[in-house]
Design a protein around this motif. Structure first.
Motif, mmCIF file in Angstrom:
data_model
loop_
_atom_site.group_PDB
_atom_site.id
_atom_site.type_symbol
_atom_site.label_atom_id
_atom_site.label_comp_id
_atom_site.label_asym_id
_atom_site.label_seq_id
_atom_site.Cartn_x
_atom_site.Cartn_y
_atom_site.Cartn_z
ATOM 1 N N GLU A 1 76.869 9.726 45.922
ATOM 2 C CA GLU A 1 77.729 8.713 45.333
ATOM 3 C C GLU A 1 79.178 9.150 45.465
ATOM 4 O O GLU A 1 79.511 10.302 45.187
ATOM 5 C CB GLU A 1 77.362 8.536 43.857
ATOM 6 N N SER B 1 83.024 9.937 44.759
ATOM 7 C CA SER B 1 83.657 10.337 43.509
ATOM 8 C C SER B 1 84.591 9.236 43.038
ATOM 9 O O SER B 1 85.253 8.573 43.827
ATOM 10 C CB SER B 1 84.437 11.632 43.711
ATOM 11 N N ARG B 2 84.610 9.060 41.769
ATOM 12 C CA ARG B 2 85.478 8.046 41.183
ATOM 13 C C ARG B 2 86.861 8.647 40.943
ATOM 14 O O ARG B 2 86.976 9.819 40.651
ATOM 15 C CB ARG B 2 84.906 7.546 39.866
ATOM 16 N N TYR C 1 94.711 2.164 45.814
ATOM 17 C CA TYR C 1 93.252 2.168 45.850
ATOM 18 C C TYR C 1 92.741 0.891 46.483
ATOM 19 O O TYR C 1 93.375 -0.153 46.409
ATOM 20 C CB TYR C 1 92.686 2.292 44.420
ATOM 21 N N LYS D 1 89.099 -1.379 46.562
ATOM 22 C CA LYS D 1 87.810 -1.529 45.908
ATOM 23 C C LYS D 1 86.754 -1.925 46.933
ATOM 24 O O LYS D 1 86.882 -2.945 47.608
ATOM 25 C CB LYS D 1 87.905 -2.589 44.817
ATOM 26 N N ASP E 1 82.513 -2.180 47.142
ATOM 27 C CA ASP E 1 81.219 -2.124 46.447
ATOM 28 C C ASP E 1 81.343 -1.604 45.020
ATOM 29 O O ASP E 1 80.540 -0.799 44.559
ATOM 30 C CB ASP E 1 80.225 -1.254 47.232
ATOM 31 N N PHE F 1 83.437 0.469 43.802
ATOM 32 C CA PHE F 1 84.061 1.784 43.707
ATOM 33 C C PHE F 1 85.489 1.714 44.227
ATOM 34 O O PHE F 1 85.775 0.993 45.173
ATOM 35 C CB PHE F 1 83.285 2.827 44.520
ATOM 36 N N TYR G 1 88.473 3.499 46.151
ATOM 37 C CA TYR G 1 88.743 4.564 47.114
ATOM 38 C C TYR G 1 90.249 4.692 47.282
ATOM 39 O O TYR G 1 90.939 3.695 47.490
ATOM 40 C CB TYR G 1 88.102 4.254 48.471
#
Length: 141
Positions: free
Chosen positions: A8, A10-11, A33, A35, A37, A39, A41
């Motif tokens: 998974e 990392s957030r 950032y 977005k 799915d 999450f 990135y």
């Protein structure tokens, strides 16, 4: 068969929000950032200065196309530039530093050693006939 578990992503750290109407002015590196799915990135950072001002302040300190020099708000000092008399030497030093820091450092060291061995071997082979003749003449005479 074992199924490979997908790791998974990392957030990012908890996002803190800034109220410009309370703080009025801020500057720094702001993360960007995307977005995907569900999450977030991190895609990069931008350096920005944000300022909220009243209308009289904005009229007093205009910025933008066709108004004042871009170096008036905020004032940025001229960079300190070191002048050198030998730029061709500087270029060679910078190239050497770049090559020394490169991942090919072991190859460069090996190439230098091989060149040194080659020069020594060439000088021995080049001077060998002269040395042999002088040795034989001194032995005979």
């Amino acid at each position: 068969e074992e199924e490979e578990e997908e790791e998974e992503p990392s957030r990012p750290p908890k996002i803190t929000y800034l109220n410009l109407f309370k703080k009025k002015k801020t500057q720094g590196w702001w993360p960007m950032y995307k977005k995907i799915d569900g999450f977030l990135y991190k895609t990069g950072k931008i350096k920005a200065e944000l300022e909220v001002m009243t209308k009289p302040q904005a009229e007093k300190r205009p910025a933008g196309y066709g108004r004042a020099d871009p170096n008036e708000n905020p004032e940025i000092d001229e960079p300190i530039r070191v002048s050198t008399e030998f730029p061709e030497i500087d270029a060679k030093v910078k190239t050497a530093k770049f090559m020394w820091k490169s991942p090919n450092k072991p190859k460069l060291i090996l190439a230098g050693i091989l060149q040194l061995v080659g020069v020594v071997a060439f000088s021995i082979i080049y001077n060998l006939p002269t040395l042999l003749v002088s040795y034989l003449l001194s032995y005979i005479g």
